[in-house]
Design a protein around this motif. Sequence first.
Motif, PDB file in Angstrom:
ATOM      1  N   UNK A 134      20.748 -16.748 -42.815  1.00  0.00           N
ATOM      2  CA  UNK A 134      20.260 -16.313 -41.318  1.00  0.00           C
ATOM      3  C   UNK A 134      20.962 -17.139 -40.412  1.00  0.00           C
ATOM      4  N   UNK A 135      21.182 -18.609 -40.766  1.00  0.00           N
ATOM      5  CA  UNK A 135      22.040 -19.441 -39.800  1.00  0.00           C
ATOM      6  C   UNK A 135      23.500 -18.819 -39.432  1.00  0.00           C
ATOM      7  N   UNK A 162      24.373 -15.840 -39.801  1.00  0.00           N
ATOM      8  CA  UNK A 162      24.414 -14.554 -39.441  1.00  0.00           C
ATOM      9  C   UNK A 162      24.196 -14.667 -37.928  1.00  0.00           C
ATOM     10  N   UNK A 163      23.228 -15.776 -37.539  1.00  0.00           N
ATOM     11  CA  UNK A 163      23.028 -15.790 -36.035  1.00  0.00           C
ATOM     12  C   UNK A 163      24.311 -16.272 -35.399  1.00  0.00           C
ATOM     13  N   UNK A 195      26.223 -13.058 -34.932  1.00  0.00           N
ATOM     14  CA  UNK A 195      25.925 -12.215 -34.071  1.00  0.00           C
ATOM     15  C   UNK A 195      26.044 -12.735 -32.734  1.00  0.00           C
ATOM     16  N   UNK A 250      24.716  -6.905 -29.246  1.00  0.00           N
ATOM     17  CA  UNK A 250      23.810  -6.585 -30.120  1.00  0.00           C
ATOM     18  C   UNK A 250      22.843  -5.612 -29.704  1.00  0.00           C
ATOM     19  N   UNK A 293      19.742  -3.297 -33.654  1.00  0.00           N
ATOM     20  CA  UNK A 293      21.073  -3.376 -34.442  1.00  0.00           C
ATOM     21  C   UNK A 293      22.202  -2.554 -33.868  1.00  0.00           C
ATOM     22  N   UNK A 294      23.352  -2.458 -34.777  1.00  0.00           N
ATOM     23  CA  UNK A 294      24.570  -1.908 -34.167  1.00  0.00           C
ATOM     24  C   UNK A 294      25.200  -2.983 -33.133  1.00  0.00           C
ATOM     25  N   UNK A 353      18.773  -8.485 -25.136  1.00  0.00           N
ATOM     26  CA  UNK A 353      20.407  -8.794 -25.256  1.00  0.00           C
ATOM     27  C   UNK A 353      20.236  -9.773 -26.326  1.00  0.00           C
ATOM     28  N   UNK A 354      20.372  -9.349 -27.668  1.00  0.00           N
ATOM     29  CA  UNK A 354      20.005 -10.236 -28.577  1.00  0.00           C
ATOM     30  C   UNK A 354      21.546 -10.980 -28.995  1.00  0.00           C
ATOM     31  N   UNK A 388      20.465 -19.437 -29.398  1.00  0.00           N
ATOM     32  CA  UNK A 388      20.161 -20.032 -30.705  1.00  0.00           C
ATOM     33  C   UNK A 388      21.242 -20.927 -31.259  1.00  0.00           C
ATOM     34  N   UNK A 397      17.417 -22.909 -34.625  1.00  0.00           N
ATOM     35  CA  UNK A 397      16.380 -21.605 -34.588  1.00  0.00           C
ATOM     36  C   UNK A 397      17.522 -20.577 -35.426  1.00  0.00           C
ATOM     37  N   UNK A 428      19.392  -7.528 -38.614  1.00  0.00           N
ATOM     38  CA  UNK A 428      19.938  -6.365 -39.589  1.00  0.00           C
ATOM     39  C   UNK A 428      20.922  -5.807 -38.892  1.00  0.00           C
ATOM     40  N   UNK A 429      22.058  -5.517 -39.369  1.00  0.00           N
ATOM     41  CA  UNK A 429      23.200  -4.892 -38.641  1.00  0.00           C
ATOM     42  C   UNK A 429      23.165  -3.562 -38.941  1.00  0.00           C
ATOM     43  N   UNK A 430      21.933  -3.008 -39.483  1.00  0.00           N
ATOM     44  CA  UNK A 430      22.127  -1.538 -39.652  1.00  0.00           C
ATOM     45  C   UNK A 430      21.673  -0.903 -38.309  1.00  0.00           C
ATOM     46  N   UNK A 431      22.051   0.335 -38.143  1.00  0.00           N
ATOM     47  CA  UNK A 431      21.612   0.764 -36.796  1.00  0.00           C
ATOM     48  C   UNK A 431      20.200   1.457 -36.890  1.00  0.00           C
TER      49      UNK A 431
END
Lengths: 297, 423
Positions: free
Chosen positions: A33-34, A36-37, A40, A45, A49-50, A264-265, A272, B17, B22-25
């Motif tokens: 997850x780190x 991935x963050x 991202x 984002x 998602x997307x 606004x992820x 993060x 943190x 999930x990158x799925x739409x």
Amino acid sequence: MRLVRARRQHDGWVPWAFIFPTVVGISAFYLWPTLQSVYFSFTEWGPFGGTTWIGAENYLRLAGDPQVLKALGNTALYTAVTLLSIPLAIWLASLLNRPGLRGRTFFRILFFLPVVTVPAAIAMVWKLMFNGEFGVINYVLSLVGITGPFWLQTPVVSIVAVAVVGIWTTLGFNMIILGAGLQTIPDELYEAAELDGASPVRRLLHVTVPLLTPSIFFVTTITVIASLKVFDLVFLMIGPTNPVIDDAQTLVYLFYDEGFLVNDKGYAAAIGVVVLLVIAAVTLVQFRLQRRWVHYE
Amino acid sequence: MNRRGLLKGLTGLGIGAALVGCSSKGGGGGGEGDAENAEISFGLWDKIVADMVRKNLPAFSKAHPGIRVTVQDTPWDGYWSKLQTQTSSGTAPDVIWMNGPNFQLYAGNGNLEPLDSMVDDKSLVPTNFPAPLLDLYTLDGKLYGVPGVYNATALWYNTALFDAVGEEHPNDSWTWETVQSTADRIKKNSKGVYGIAFELGSGEVSYYNTIHQAGGFVISEDKSTSGYDKPETIEGLEYFASMMRNASAPSINQLSDQDPDDWFGSGKAAMLYGGATSVATLAESPQAKNIKLVHLPKKVNSDCVVHGVGTSISASSKNKAAARVFCSWVASKEFSELLGGTGSTIPPFAGSEQSYLAARPEFDLKVLIDAAKTGYPYPCSKNTTAWSSLEPKVLADLWSGKVDAKSAGTELAKQMNAQLAKG
């Protein structure tokens, strides 16, 4: 010193088998997850998602965002105040460690209770106590002729008030760790110091504290990490509808605000990552500095 | 403690943190399934309603023995962040509760199933529900939610406090000015009692009503621009600000520490802007026997904002047919009567109010039901919380008297337009 070391036996796969479950857990729930963050944080984002890669745009925006700087300042202030729990914990742990003290277990439980209490309940009760008009704190102050402020609605004061609750909730944990450290200090040292005519205060400063430094270093590091990540108390005691939330929000609160209110992820992920870097940097500095003041036997 | 032990201690802690994503739409991916043989889940945030549904599921199961329903209630504080994560990964409950601020976010991103077929086969008859709620859950001409429990706003007053200073009780002919001058007199003539209290943490039971009553708007029809810099909108803000300036109402700090419902319910304020959500609190307050309510006072009009729950079907549901069967129960008069029986909020189905009115006979709750008929939908857009979360922050300076209504409104419009421009 021998120049030729004996060749170590190859242990094969056995040690790996032992750490395998932990490695899997940490990789799945922390490392992945780190990473991935971090990915991202370079994307835009949407709420469901997307993602679209936008490079360092989030970070450029972050660098010029006055909110981030303010949140960083608030987080630093909160952390500085919660660190006061450490001298307090040393003092209380020494009191609990006095030979012949009755009801030691009872007091230990009493001080440890806040650690295991639900943050929501803690926030509710303290909110009542901090109430500007009907709160018990301002009532006590009024008895000595002081008009107390609106604790949770006054800029700066509000974050300090939340930090006081932070101290109260971490005190028990720190006391247990420091108390364990105190038990390892041999009595002979105190006897020797007493024979040399050292006062109780000097015994504390010259025997207890130096020998406690490994434990002090541990609780300091843990407290700083926990304080830099503070969210729940700010969210529960101040919250999105408080008039001074902008003056009191911490980094992780800002992360929540951008991620789950503004949706606004990508930007939230960048915040993060900043939190991660700040914590890593501060912790690294602490490990560097420990050589100067921590005495390992 | 040695150095080794210390390092070990640190690695066990999650540092920093982590955001599981999930990158799925979101959107789509579901299926119809078997209408009379399926397992479906129903996600909502209200525990009272969840318990009511659980208790009455046997009645639903009798008619539809093949549909097994699990009710998942999540506390409000975590509901939306959880649902967003579930929706992103296609694991949202089949039937979900929506609210105004989030509805367009979900429907606009293709995460909800239109309910047109239910309207066509008469399992959902729109005319049975308040018009503002149907508007609220309609996007691009399609209805996406079965109107559920809703909230309207009224003016509550304390007869004992009015009588104590010899003031005439509020009635339907009251205007803003009547409220303002009465509140001022009550404050001046009684000891330690404010004339009025209102909730400013959000606009739903306060300035969203007055903005519209003055002829202004929060957000334009096409959801593209803020109305906060319009003179009429600013008038709607000024109404409350003026009562705080002359101390007819508690200060923003006092209101933030102590809910307006508590100020009013404990006899410390003579009037209250409050909705159906205040009923339970006020019924249990020490002043309950002195409390009455009337329709909101008038400026250009006296319409109130109507905000309610919508029961929607997830686009990712694998059992949409069974979910529709369940939703047709939610859309029935019988279901509304059960909702009303809890006495916690207004049931949506026209003519089902009897159980609700009977649950709290001490208040004339018909005022709220009538208000909703002429009300207008809660203002929202595709990303409502992005700008609605700005309101309490930016308006704080107005409520505390640091700036006037015009500059607060202009500033809020500027920030809100910036958020709206992001789409």
